[in-house]
Design a protein around this motif. Structure first.
Motif, short mmCIF file in Angstrom:
data_model
loop_
_atom_site.label_atom_id
_atom_site.label_comp_id
_atom_site.label_asym_id
_atom_site.label_seq_id
_atom_site.Cartn_x
_atom_site.Cartn_y
_atom_site.Cartn_z
N GLY A 362 2.88 3.11 -7.65
CA GLY A 362 3.98 4.14 -7.48
C GLY A 362 5.09 3.74 -6.64
O GLY A 362 6.15 4.63 -6.40
N GLY A 363 5.40 2.59 -6.13
CA GLY A 363 6.45 2.19 -5.23
C GLY A 363 7.52 1.40 -6.07
O GLY A 363 7.39 1.20 -7.31
N GLU A 364 8.61 0.87 -5.28
CA GLU A 364 9.44 0.10 -6.09
C GLU A 364 10.10 -0.94 -4.95
O GLU A 364 10.25 -0.60 -3.85
CB GLU A 364 10.75 0.86 -6.31
N MET A 365 9.84 -2.38 -5.07
CA MET A 365 10.31 -3.33 -4.52
C MET A 365 11.26 -4.18 -5.31
O MET A 365 10.81 -4.41 -6.42
CB MET A 365 8.99 -4.27 -3.90
N ASP A 366 12.16 -4.52 -4.79
CA ASP A 366 13.44 -5.27 -5.54
C ASP A 366 12.99 -6.72 -5.37
O ASP A 366 11.99 -6.90 -4.60
CB ASP A 366 14.67 -4.84 -5.03
N GLU A 367 13.95 -7.52 -6.07
CA GLU A 367 13.43 -9.04 -6.16
C GLU A 367 13.77 -9.56 -4.72
O GLU A 367 13.41 -10.84 -4.59
CB GLU A 367 14.25 -9.60 -7.20
N LYS A 368 14.59 -8.91 -3.85
CA LYS A 368 14.87 -9.55 -2.38
C LYS A 368 13.52 -9.24 -1.60
O LYS A 368 13.48 -9.85 -0.27
CB LYS A 368 15.98 -9.02 -1.81
N GLY A 369 12.83 -8.26 -2.06
CA GLY A 369 11.44 -7.89 -1.22
C GLY A 369 11.70 -6.71 -0.21
O GLY A 369 10.81 -6.24 0.51
N ASN A 370 13.13 -5.96 -0.77
CA ASN A 370 13.03 -4.43 -0.01
C ASN A 370 12.31 -3.54 -0.71
O ASN A 370 12.39 -3.57 -1.99
CB ASN A 370 14.53 -4.18 -0.07
N VAL A 371 11.66 -2.76 0.06
CA VAL A 371 10.61 -1.64 -0.39
C VAL A 371 11.59 -0.51 -0.47
O VAL A 371 11.84 0.13 0.43
CB VAL A 371 9.47 -1.54 0.38
N ASN A 372 12.04 -0.19 -1.61
CA ASN A 372 13.00 1.09 -1.74
C ASN A 372 12.27 2.53 -1.89
O ASN A 372 12.86 3.24 -1.57
CB ASN A 372 13.92 0.68 -3.21
N ARG A 373 10.86 2.25 -2.47
CA ARG A 373 10.21 3.38 -2.49
C ARG A 373 8.77 2.83 -1.96
O ARG A 373 8.26 1.99 -2.49
CB ARG A 373 10.11 4.06 -3.74
N MET A 374 8.18 3.67 -1.10
CA MET A 374 6.74 3.25 -0.69
C MET A 374 5.79 3.37 -1.80
O MET A 374 5.68 4.54 -2.53
CB MET A 374 6.37 3.74 0.73
N PRO A 375 4.86 2.53 -1.90
CA PRO A 375 3.54 2.84 -2.87
C PRO A 375 2.61 3.66 -2.19
O PRO A 375 2.98 3.86 -0.94
CB PRO A 375 2.88 1.52 -3.03
N ASP A 376 1.70 4.15 -2.89
CA ASP A 376 0.69 4.94 -2.46
C ASP A 376 -0.23 4.01 -1.60
O ASP A 376 -1.03 3.33 -2.13
CB ASP A 376 0.02 5.55 -3.40
N MET A 377 -0.05 3.85 -0.29
CA MET A 377 -0.79 2.91 0.68
C MET A 377 -2.11 3.00 0.79
O MET A 377 -3.03 2.15 0.55
CB MET A 377 -0.01 2.67 1.95
N GLU A 378 -2.48 4.52 0.53
CA GLU A 378 -3.86 4.82 0.67
C GLU A 378 -4.65 4.28 -0.65
O GLU A 378 -5.80 3.62 -0.35
CB GLU A 378 -4.09 6.44 0.86
N GLY A 379 -3.94 4.38 -1.77
CA GLY A 379 -4.63 3.81 -2.89
C GLY A 379 -4.79 2.54 -2.89
O GLY A 379 -5.71 1.87 -3.51
#
Ligand SMILES: *Cc1c(COP(=O)(O)O)cnc(C)c1O
Length: 491
Positions: A362-379
């Motif tokens: 459920g997160g979003e990371m671009d090709e440069k490695g920026n995390v634009n939306r955090m994933p569900d870390m617990e999951g």
């Protein structure tokens, strides 16, 4: 739990466009989503880009393009779920039949059944041994293919699928691929001699073993080996820049490294295989995967998503520990430049498949490695653990396995074993586990003989390569001269 379920629902809604006419059910099972299609035969696979700025495409389009136009990686929007009965019905089948049955359900009518069957049986004509270490530990040897690397599994399937589509449409293609060692040779061999495809492999001149280099340079014909005065990450950056370069779009470039979806999908099959041969549904299995670019591990995530009861995925890495750090503290920082370790095919400071992993949660990371939306870390932490293994620990495992079990392991496989051992020590979890040997020890003769004191015997496939004549060209990491080279070579 409530929060997690809502989060997962959001993910599901986001992935399914409104005009998607077939009903889908997302059931939450073991803290993860399985998207089961009610009319599986009517829906073909659609793929979205992890950067979410490109149109959805078919499997064929994603396979041929490699990278999405927004520089994201293609991910399947839906995957079939495999029921208990379906899984168990495959239990006694050989590897190529299991691969055929699973791919048939994933790809549906993207390819006719007869061609798919022919392709899988042709691609998988070698053994996949499951070697017992003790009552709770097996090693799955993925090193029996023509280049003695697990990358043969993906590359052979992808090459044949590409050939199938290109032939149908009478098109030409150039595969551009960056390798830290094993991908390049597996890809070069997988495509060697095919008519509609040319391959250019970039490798870091000082980071590949003699044997790995020879596997790329002795082929000739439609295979060109390019030695780069830099690191793997430089090679990968050059390839990525060429794909994004509009002035090169007329050259029909495509990727074949771990970013191609055509590699990822076949890498889910051996997890089904290990499960089918070692367990009975619903018993669970732990898997430890020596990881660099995380393509192999993503294959495992796909298998788990499709219903293989994998309790925990252990992504074992060398001293390039950006992923264990991310899982620990939720902050992502690439390692630039990547560290040189004994397991050199895993010297990756920013794994490109990480954006896929983050997308699944459920997160979003671009090709440069920026995390634009955090994933569900617990999951993520529920499903995946990641440990970093030092070179010293890697050597100790290689030696111990040879002395105590008479099992010869090369550095990558040793990282996987150590990752499993660390996990067991920490959790006291003695669930049956399989750890992957991703290359044949003979591919790393210096490392193996200096640590365990024996010279690994060369498999027949590698013997031929040793004697061939080498052809290669050399370039610096300067993009402009690489671009000129491509134009000169391909226009
Ligand atoms: C490529 C490679 C790996 C790492 O696989 P990824 O899919 O990049 O994580 C591990 N071991 C060997 C021998 C390899 O060639």
């Amino acid at each position: 739990m409530e929060k997690l379920i809502n989060e997962l629902r959001l993910v599901v809604q986001k992935r399914h466009s409104r005009n998607y006419i077939y009903k889908q059910v997302a059931c939450i099972w073991n803290f993860q989503i399985i998207i089961r299609e009610i009319k599986p035969n009517l829906i073909n696979m659609r793929l979205y880009s992890t950067n979410l700025q490109a149109e959805e495409v078919s499997f064929e389009t994603a396979l041929i393009a490699g990278l999405a136009p927004d520089k994201g990686l293609y991910m399947p929007k839906t995957l079939p779920g495999f029921s208990e009965e379906e899984l168990l019905s495959l239990k006694d089948e050989p590897y190529p039949e299991i691969a055929f049955q699973i791919l048939k359900k994933i790809l549906k009518d993207e390819i006719d059944e007869e061609s798919l069957k022919e392709i899988t049986y042709d691609a998988y004509n070698y053994d996949v041994p499951l070697e017992k270490v003790d009552d709770i530990t097996y090693i799955m040897r993925l090193d029996r293919g023509p280049t003695a690397s697990f990358k043969d599994f993906a590359a052979r399937m992808m090459a044949r699928l590409m050939q199938y589509y290109l032939k149908k449409e009478e098109r030409q293609l150039t595969i551009l691929t960056a390798t830290s060692g094993d991908t390049g040779s597996a890809v070069a061999h997988a495509f060697y001699g095919l008519d509609n495809i040319r391959v250019i492999v970039l490798f870091p001149q000082d980071e590949v073993s003699d044997r790995q280099r020879k596997q790329m340079t002795t082929l000739g014909e439609n295979i060109t080996a390019l030695s780069i005065d830099g690191k793997f990450d430089d090679c990968q950056a050059m390839v990525k820049q060429a794909f994004a370069d509009e002035e090169l779009s007329h050259l029909n470039l495509s990727s074949a490294n771990s970013i191609n979806i055509g590699r990822l999908v076949p890498q889910s099959i051996y997890y089904f295989y290990a499960y089918l041969k070692l367990r009975d549904y619903p018993e669970e299995l732990i898997v430890s995967i020596p990881s660099g670019n995380f393509g192999n591990m993503m294959g495992c995530v796909l298998a788990k998503t499709m219903g293989v009861p994998i309790k925990k995925i252990l992504a074992s890495v060398n001293e390039n520990d950006e992923v264990p750090t991310f899982l620990d503290c939720g902050k992502y920082a690439k390692i630039v430049p990547s560290k040189n370790c004994l397991s050199n095919a895993m010297n990756v400071g920013h794994p490109s498949n990480l954006s896929r992993l983050i997308a699944i949660y459920g997160g979003e990371m671009d090709e440069k490695g920026n995390v634009n939306r955090m994933p569900d870390m617990e999951g993520l932490r529920q499903d995946i653990s990641s440990t970093s293994v030092t070179d010293k620990e890697t050597k100790a495992i290689m030696k111990e396995f040879f002395d105590d079990y008479n099992i010869l392991i090369e550095p990558h496989g040793a990282v996987g074993i150590k990752g499993l051992r660390d996990y067991r020590e920490l959790t006291k979890d003695n669930t049956l586990a399989v750890t992957l040997e991703t290359a044949h020890p003979a591919k790393f003769p210096e490392e193996v003989s200096s640590v365990v004191g024996v010279d690994p015997e060369l498999p027949e496939s590698l013997q031929k390569i040793e004697s061939g004549e080498e052809h290669m060209e050399s370039l610096t990491t300067d993009y402009a001269s690489f671009k000129e080279y491509l134009k000169m070579k391909l226009e």
